[in-house]
Design a protein around this motif. Structure first.
Motif, PDB file in Angstrom:
ATOM      1  N   LYS A  14      37.214 -63.103  24.191  1.00  0.00           N
ATOM      2  CA  LYS A  14      36.426 -61.964  24.668  1.00  0.00           C
ATOM      3  C   LYS A  14      36.531 -61.779  26.176  1.00  0.00           C
ATOM      4  O   LYS A  14      36.313 -60.676  26.681  1.00  0.00           O
ATOM      5  CB  LYS A  14      34.958 -62.152  24.280  1.00  0.00           C
ATOM      6  CG  LYS A  14      34.700 -62.008  22.793  1.00  0.00           C
ATOM      7  CD  LYS A  14      33.245 -62.227  22.462  1.00  0.00           C
ATOM      8  CE  LYS A  14      32.993 -62.002  20.969  1.00  0.00           C
ATOM      9  NZ  LYS A  14      31.607 -62.321  20.617  1.00  0.00           N
ATOM     10  N   SER A  15      36.857 -62.859  26.883  1.00  0.00           N
ATOM     11  CA  SER A  15      36.879 -62.747  28.342  1.00  0.00           C
ATOM     12  C   SER A  15      38.074 -61.942  28.845  1.00  0.00           C
ATOM     13  O   SER A  15      38.068 -61.477  29.974  1.00  0.00           O
ATOM     14  CB  SER A  15      36.858 -64.135  28.973  1.00  0.00           C
ATOM     15  OG  SER A  15      37.980 -64.860  28.527  1.00  0.00           O
ATOM     16  N   PHE A  16      39.113 -61.786  28.020  1.00  0.00           N
ATOM     17  CA  PHE A  16      40.268 -61.022  28.520  1.00  0.00           C
ATOM     18  C   PHE A  16      40.647 -59.859  27.597  1.00  0.00           C
ATOM     19  O   PHE A  16      41.697 -59.264  27.734  1.00  0.00           O
ATOM     20  CB  PHE A  16      41.478 -61.946  28.748  1.00  0.00           C
ATOM     21  CG  PHE A  16      41.867 -62.753  27.542  1.00  0.00           C
ATOM     22  CD1 PHE A  16      42.681 -62.199  26.561  1.00  0.00           C
ATOM     23  CD2 PHE A  16      41.423 -64.057  27.382  1.00  0.00           C
ATOM     24  CE1 PHE A  16      43.030 -62.928  25.445  1.00  0.00           C
ATOM     25  CE2 PHE A  16      41.770 -64.791  26.262  1.00  0.00           C
ATOM     26  CZ  PHE A  16      42.570 -64.232  25.288  1.00  0.00           C
ATOM     27  N   THR A  17      39.791 -59.562  26.647  1.00  0.00           N
ATOM     28  CA  THR A  17      40.097 -58.493  25.690  1.00  0.00           C
ATOM     29  C   THR A  17      39.009 -57.426  25.741  1.00  0.00           C
ATOM     30  O   THR A  17      37.822 -57.749  25.806  1.00  0.00           O
ATOM     31  CB  THR A  17      40.174 -59.062  24.256  1.00  0.00           C
ATOM     32  OG1 THR A  17      41.027 -60.190  24.265  1.00  0.00           O
ATOM     33  CG2 THR A  17      40.685 -58.015  23.285  1.00  0.00           C
ATOM     34  N   THR A  18      39.430 -56.170  25.739  1.00  0.00           N
ATOM     35  CA  THR A  18      38.440 -55.100  25.666  1.00  0.00           C
ATOM     36  C   THR A  18      38.873 -54.117  24.598  1.00  0.00           C
ATOM     37  O   THR A  18      40.028 -54.120  24.170  1.00  0.00           O
ATOM     38  CB  THR A  18      38.307 -54.331  26.986  1.00  0.00           C
ATOM     39  OG1 THR A  18      39.578 -53.755  27.289  1.00  0.00           O
ATOM     40  CG2 THR A  18      37.845 -55.223  28.110  1.00  0.00           C
ATOM     41  N   ALA A  19      37.947 -53.271  24.193  1.00  0.00           N
ATOM     42  CA  ALA A  19      38.280 -52.328  23.139  1.00  0.00           C
ATOM     43  C   ALA A  19      37.396 -51.099  23.210  1.00  0.00           C
ATOM     44  O   ALA A  19      36.270 -51.146  23.709  1.00  0.00           O
ATOM     45  CB  ALA A  19      38.115 -52.985  21.772  1.00  0.00           C
ATOM     46  N   PHE A  20      37.938 -50.003  22.729  1.00  0.00           N
ATOM     47  CA  PHE A  20      37.111 -48.845  22.428  1.00  0.00           C
ATOM     48  C   PHE A  20      37.593 -48.277  21.107  1.00  0.00           C
ATOM     49  O   PHE A  20      38.654 -47.659  21.033  1.00  0.00           O
ATOM     50  CB  PHE A  20      37.173 -47.793  23.539  1.00  0.00           C
ATOM     51  CG  PHE A  20      36.280 -46.623  23.253  1.00  0.00           C
ATOM     52  CD1 PHE A  20      34.909 -46.756  23.355  1.00  0.00           C
ATOM     53  CD2 PHE A  20      36.801 -45.409  22.844  1.00  0.00           C
ATOM     54  CE1 PHE A  20      34.058 -45.702  23.056  1.00  0.00           C
ATOM     55  CE2 PHE A  20      35.966 -44.339  22.550  1.00  0.00           C
ATOM     56  CZ  PHE A  20      34.596 -44.486  22.660  1.00  0.00           C
ATOM     57  N   LEU A  21      36.846 -48.553  20.049  1.00  0.00           N
ATOM     58  CA  LEU A  21      37.258 -48.084  18.725  1.00  0.00           C
ATOM     59  C   LEU A  21      36.589 -46.757  18.379  1.00  0.00           C
ATOM     60  O   LEU A  21      37.231 -45.821  17.938  1.00  0.00           O
ATOM     61  CB  LEU A  21      36.914 -49.119  17.655  1.00  0.00           C
ATOM     62  CG  LEU A  21      37.594 -50.489  17.726  1.00  0.00           C
ATOM     63  CD1 LEU A  21      37.370 -51.252  16.440  1.00  0.00           C
ATOM     64  CD2 LEU A  21      39.085 -50.362  17.987  1.00  0.00           C
ATOM     65  N   ASP A  22      35.282 -46.701  18.592  1.00  0.00           N
ATOM     66  CA  ASP A  22      34.566 -45.468  18.252  1.00  0.00           C
ATOM     67  C   ASP A  22      33.250 -45.447  19.029  1.00  0.00           C
ATOM     68  O   ASP A  22      33.032 -46.276  19.913  1.00  0.00           O
ATOM     69  CB  ASP A  22      34.317 -45.380  16.742  1.00  0.00           C
ATOM     70  CG  ASP A  22      33.670 -46.647  16.211  1.00  0.00           C
ATOM     71  OD1 ASP A  22      32.963 -47.310  16.979  1.00  0.00           O
ATOM     72  OD2 ASP A  22      33.887 -46.976  15.037  1.00  0.00           O
TER      73      ASP A  22
END
Lengths: 234, 496
Positions: free
Chosen positions: A72-80
């Motif tokens: 989680k410290s190096f991953t980001t997301a925008f799904l919805d």
């Protein structure tokens, strides 16, 4: 960067995802394409540990995502829109994400300032909560929030849908720059063949949860994909 | 039109993803309605014997006093009804958009929406009071039947006035707080014997008994208001006017004074914004303020409820926020739970922030409760402190733990379901009520029985302070529960 092995997701007896092996190297702009129900969002959800796969595993930078939270410290997301906090103002939302990623307020301000063009003056300094913004503007805010804090992996589900033409062009540039200058691994999905061939170095075609093609993008890719989907009509 | 709309409503209920929960929620709702109906009947019977200690019916001698008493209180009832309707009765106007392009005329849509409210329990429940009350009064032989009937008709008319008024009041917060404040103020004036509004209320409503045909005016007014509301809605059936969701002007709040809490503060700040800016959040805050005064019911009539009863009241008065907010962790974040689950957040920090906020709320509630209940003497103060210690030391963890199994998403923008009806379905959350409420009550009861009030309070407080030492292991358990429930929680929230 990301390794997928024997990944299977079943709902009762229906297999919605079945990927034997897939490796995405660091810094790649990776595109997923496929019709509705192909398993694009399911794959992303498994990668983000939002869904537990029935079998197999996904490693993100050698971390098994369902076992450890360190990815989680190096991953980001925008799904919805479930990645937005409706009762916050866009600025507050950016600060919140920034704080979680160890950035100070002024660092967030500086970072977000680069996107003034992208926001087209409709997001920053407005008097609205995120829940009251239009769908397109909500999406812009969500995407930019996913870029905060120099993540190594960014996951965007259908980032181009709902955006106006100018913004689409700007977003394509942003994504390309990310992989060119920052060595960021970007994973996107799309329904638009043109968009995805323009942006991604590599395109994977999913159909009913299975990996049908794995293409290194070239001039012919768009045609190849168009041909493929044409054959699906009959 | 009615048939189609009703069948749609049935489908909405029937095909919802969590039908089991909804069914139980409905049953529970009806349980409350039946309960209130029963209470209304009882109140009607008791009220008709007001002033008569023997409770034998019919009571001749003081029946005038009871009629006057009820007439005097009616003014409060109507004010209270307006406020309650505002917060609880939801208006069936929000799902209208889909009908706009159908062949159903706008008039029918509005008529349906308005008439549907005619049979709502707010309008029916009072009858359970009025009918037995009036009947028993009639039995005394001192009242004219016709006049009594018209008196009732008039009251029903006023009930419907409040019903339609509610449509106009929708989203007019300041107005409703004015009415609420006014209600409190006149009650206070009455309490301190400065002005007694019940005298005027008495005169006014008695008039409708005295001169029966006056109720015609009430009903003319009801029909006028109905038409007014109808026109008001007909004019507003455009997506940029009446059907547009109200957008509040936003302003940044940084709550930087909280930064001394370190990383935990990031979430606390968000939760404060949530409580302030979402309708559901505000309802929780109002309800915890209401809980502060819950102990008064027991404190005023300790003879009736016993000291364990009042201890229950004190326990609740400091724990209001803890229950109203804590019981819905993590559902508060249900609308963006996937975000929370992918951010750089450890469960420990996330849960710790929720817990800290619960403790903070309990401390604030305790301070207010101490001020309120200090009027009831030192014993009450001890009880409040003991209850508060138990709430902080034990109930904080328990509520948080039960939260892992609470999977009903919360719609932040509606104040419905604030009474926890949905979540009551969960067996675990019901079970957790035992150690939350029953255990401290039992400890207090036994302690009080053998050693007296003060020692009993010490026992409960001691139990609470034990909890502080158990924090690491308690959190370990809670985190485990949250982790194992993560996927099914995500799924349940998604099916909103």
């Amino acid at each position: 960067m990301i390794t997928i092995q024997n990944l299977v997701k079943k709902y009762s007896n229906q297999t919605v995802l079945d990927i034997n092996f897939l490796e995405i190297p660091s810094g790649q702009t990776f595109g997923l394409i496929g019709n509705n129900g192909a398993g694009k969002t399911t794959l992303f959800s498994c990668l983000l540990d939002l869904i537990k796969p029935s079998n197999g595993k996904i490693e993100n930078n050698n971390i098994d995502v369902s076992n450890s939270e360190d990815w989680k410290s190096f991953t980001t997301a925008f799904l919805d829109e479930t990645f937005l906090i409706g009762y916050l103002m866009p600025e507050e939302y950016f600060y919140f994400i920034g704080e979680l990623r160890g950035l100070t307020k002024s660092e967030v301000d500086n970072f977000v300032y680069q996107f003034e063009d992208f926001f087209n003056g409709e997001i920053l300094g407005g008097k609205k909560y995120l829940r009251d913004l239009s769908k397109g503007n909500q999406k812009k805010a969500g995407i930019v929030a996913a870029l905060i804090g120099e993540p190594k992996v960014i996951v965007l589900d259908e980032p181009f849908a709902n955006l106006d033409p100018t913004t689409q062009i700007r977003l394509k540039k942003i994504i390309k720059d990310l992989s060119n200058y920052n060595d960021t691994t970007v994973l996107i999905s799309s329904h638009d063949l043109q968009d995805i061939t323009e942006v991604c170095e590599r395109i994977v075609l999913l159909e009913k949860g299975e990996l049908l093609r794995d293409i290194k993008t070239s001039k012919e890719t768009l045609k190849e994909l168009e041909e493929y989907f044409k054959t699906r009509i009959n | 039109m009615f048939k189609t709309a009703l069948s749609l409503q049935w489908k909405e209920f029937n095909r919802g993803k969590s039908i089991g929960e909804k069914l139980v929620a409905k049953i529970l709702k009806w349980f409350w309605i039946v309960y209130f109906a029963f209470m209304s009947v009882m109140m009607g019977i008791i009220a008709s014997s007001y002033g008569g200690p023997s409770m034998k019916f019919p009571i001749k001698s003081d029946s005038l006093a009871s009629f006057e008493y009820v007439n005097g209180q009616l003014i409060y009832f109507f004010a209270y009804l307006i406020v309650m309707r505002y917060f609880i009765q939801s208006l069936p106007v929000l799902n209208i958009r889909a009908f706009l392009l159908t062949t159903i005329s706008k008039k029918q849509i509005v008529n349906y929406s308005l008439l549907r409210t005619v049979l709502t329990y707010f309008n029916i429940l009072p009858l359970f009071f009025l009918i037995p009350f009036s009947y028993l009064l009639f039995l005394t032989g001192e009242y004219k039947l016709g006049s009594l009937i018209f008196w009732n008709i008039n009251i029903v008319g006023i009930i419907y006035l409040t019903n339609f008024l509610n449509f106009l009041l929708n989203n007019k917060n300041t107005l409703i707080y004015t009415i609420g404040g006014f209600l409190g103020a006149i009650k206070a004036l009455e309490y301190f014997s400065i002005i007694d509004i019940t005298i005027y209320s008495k005169e006014l409503f008695y008039l409708f008994y005295d001169i029966p045909y006056l109720s015609v005016f009430t009903w003319v007014f009801v029909f006028w208001l109905y038409n007014y509301v109808k026109k008001y809605f007909l004019g507003g059936l455009y997506i940029d006017t009446g059907l547009q969701l109200k957008i509040k002007k936003a302003k940044i709040e940084d709550f930087s004074w909280l930064d001394s809490f370190g990383k935990t503060a990031i979430f606390i700040k968000n939760d404060l914004r949530l409580l302030k800016r979402s309708k559901r959040g505000r309802t929780a805050v109002y309800m915890s303020i209401g809980c502060l005064f819950y102990g008064l019911i027991f404190a005023f009539s300790e003879d009736l409820y016993g000291s364990t009863g009042s201890f229950f009241g004190y326990l609740f008065s400091s724990g209001g926020f803890l229950f109203m907010f804590g019981s819905f962790v993590p559902s508060w974040d249900s609308q963006y739970y996937p975000l929370m689950m992918t951010q750089n957040i450890e469960y420990r920090r996330y849960l710790n922030s929720k817990w800290s906020l619960m403790i903070l709320g309990t401390i604030i509630s305790t301070v207010f409760a101490l001020v309120i209940y200090s009027f009831f003497g030192i014993n009450a103060v001890f009880a409040v402190i003991a209850g508060s210690a138990y709430n902080m030391g034990v109930n904080g963890y328990l509520t948080l733990w039960a939260g892992a199994y609470t999977k009903s998403p919360i719609d932040l923008n509606s104040s419905a379901n604030a009474f926890g009806d949905k979540k009551a379905f969960n067996a675990k959350t019901i079970l957790v009520g035992l150690p939350q409420i029953a255990l401290p009550l039992m400890v207090y009861y036994l302690g009080n029985l053998y050693y007296g009030h003060v020692t009993a309070c010490f026992f409960v407080a001691g139990l609470g302070s034990l909890g502080i030492f158990l924090k690491p292991s308690a959190f370990k358990l809670i985190m485990k529960a949250y982790k194992s429930e993560k996927y099914s929680t995500l799924k349940a929230y998604k099916s909103n």
